[in-house]
Design a protein around this motif. Structure first.
Motif, PDB file in Angstrom:
ATOM      1  N   LEU A  20       0.844  -1.204   0.000  1.00 51.62           N
ATOM      2  CA  LEU A  20       0.000   0.000   0.000  1.00 51.62           C
ATOM      3  C   LEU A  20       0.875   1.248   0.000  1.00 51.62           C
ATOM      4  N   ASN A  21       0.631   2.103  -0.986  1.00 51.14           N
ATOM      5  CA  ASN A  21       1.364   3.368  -1.089  1.00 51.14           C
ATOM      6  C   ASN A  21       1.007   4.260   0.102  1.00 51.14           C
ATOM      7  N   ARG A  22       2.014   4.750   0.818  1.00 51.27           N
ATOM      8  CA  ARG A  22       1.717   5.575   2.004  1.00 51.27           C
ATOM      9  C   ARG A  22       1.100   6.923   1.637  1.00 51.27           C
ATOM     10  N   SER A  23       1.139   7.299   0.337  1.00 52.31           N
ATOM     11  CA  SER A  23       0.515   8.574  -0.047  1.00 52.31           C
ATOM     12  C   SER A  23      -0.969   8.408  -0.407  1.00 52.31           C
ATOM     13  N   ALA A  24      -1.468   7.180  -0.401  1.00 53.81           N
ATOM     14  CA  ALA A  24      -2.890   6.965  -0.718  1.00 53.81           C
ATOM     15  C   ALA A  24      -3.760   7.539   0.398  1.00 53.81           C
ATOM     16  N   SER A  25      -4.939   8.046   0.023  1.00 55.74           N
ATOM     17  CA  SER A  25      -5.833   8.650   1.028  1.00 55.74           C
ATOM     18  C   SER A  25      -6.273   7.621   2.066  1.00 55.74           C
ATOM     19  N   ALA A  64     -14.752   9.466  -3.984  1.00 56.13           N
ATOM     20  CA  ALA A  64     -15.135   9.485  -2.567  1.00 56.13           C
ATOM     21  C   ALA A  64     -15.455   8.065  -2.108  1.00 56.13           C
ATOM     22  N   MET A  65     -15.178   7.794  -0.843  1.00 57.79           N
ATOM     23  CA  MET A  65     -15.349   6.432  -0.312  1.00 57.79           C
ATOM     24  C   MET A  65     -16.814   5.979  -0.393  1.00 57.79           C
TER      25      MET A  65
END
Ligand SMILES: NC(=O)c1ccc[n+]([C@@H]2O[C@H](COP(=O)([O-])OP(=O)(O)OC[C@H]3O[C@@H](n4cnc5c(N)ncnc54)[C@H](O)[C@@H]3O)[C@@H](O)[C@H]2O)c1
Ligand SMILES: Cc1cc2c(cc1C)N(C[C@H](O)[C@H](O)[C@H](O)COP(=O)(O)O)c1[nH]c(=O)[nH]c(=O)c1N2
Length: 162
Positions: free
Chosen positions: A51-56, A88-89
């Motif tokens: 998982l990219n740490r910059s992902a929301s 949006a989630m």
């Protein structure tokens, strides 16, 4: 040092299953599309997710200690794009039907397989966190056809008997 773009172009040659990885818990519900998922060991049954740490979604996965890897089936291409984009989630989750697994994480109805897991260990490498995920429960659906991400596009995989 090999350039980033050359590395990505080379990595695009590796076909991989497409998954929607979900979580729920104290930090709330979240999900993202991931192809960087693989088996680590069968004793104890463990997968890894990068998982990219910059992902929301990163702070949410970081706080919740559980996740579910939902492996997508043929026909899930639009859903994969939704969870892989800047949406949006609520919009992501309203596009499909979910049930809660043993850990409380959302399981996608129609996924080929759902691996319901507790995050047992996290290792940071470069831009990404490697989430080691110990299996708690799983759900299989042996009827759907498969979906693979290869050469920057989706490809459906048909089961031999169908
Ligand atoms: N591991 C990942 O984080 C990963 C994997 C696949 C796709 N993506 C993202 O999805 C979008 C579309 O990807 P694409 O496959 O069409 O083209 P792309 O050129 O961005 O990526 C090609 C391949 O390189 C690898 N890759 C891409 N970004 C990476 C990253 N930040 N760290 C490690 N590996 C990475 C993946 O294997 C990917 O399939 C991009 O924004 C990409 O960053 C990320
Ligand atoms: C096919 C495919 C495969 C992947 C992705 C995308 C797509 C389309 N993305 C990117 C990830 O899904 C994306 O960054 C987030 O969903 C965007 O989230 P935010 O907009 O930051 O919420 C992704 N990100 C990641 O950290 N690990 C991964 O393995 C993958 N794999």
């Amino acid at each position: 040092m090999i350039e980033k773009q050359i590395f990505r172009d080379a990595m695009s040659c590796l076909g991989a299953a497409v998954n929607i990885v979900t979580t729920d818990g104290p930090a709330g519900r979240a999900g993202f599309t991931a192809s960087a998922v693989c088996s680590v060991t069968d004793d104890p049954p463990t997968l890894l997710v990068c998982l990219n740490r910059s992902a929301s979604v990163w702070p949410i996965f970081n706080r919740n200690e559980a996740l579910c890897v939902n492996t997508l089936a043929a026909g899930h291409e639009a859903l994969s794009n939704l969870f892989g984009g800047k949406t949006a989630m609520t919009e992501r989750f309203s596009a499909a039907r979910w049930r809660n697994g043993a850990t409380g994480c959302p399981q996608l109805e129609g996924a080929i397989v759902s691996f319901d897991c507790r995050i047992s260990q996290v290792v940071s490498v470069g831009t990404h966190d490697i989430l080691f995920c110990e299996l708690v429960a799983l759900e299989r659906n042996d009827e759907s056809h498969g979906l693979v991400w290869f050469d920057r596009g989706y490809h459906q995989l048909m089961r031999p008997a169908c």
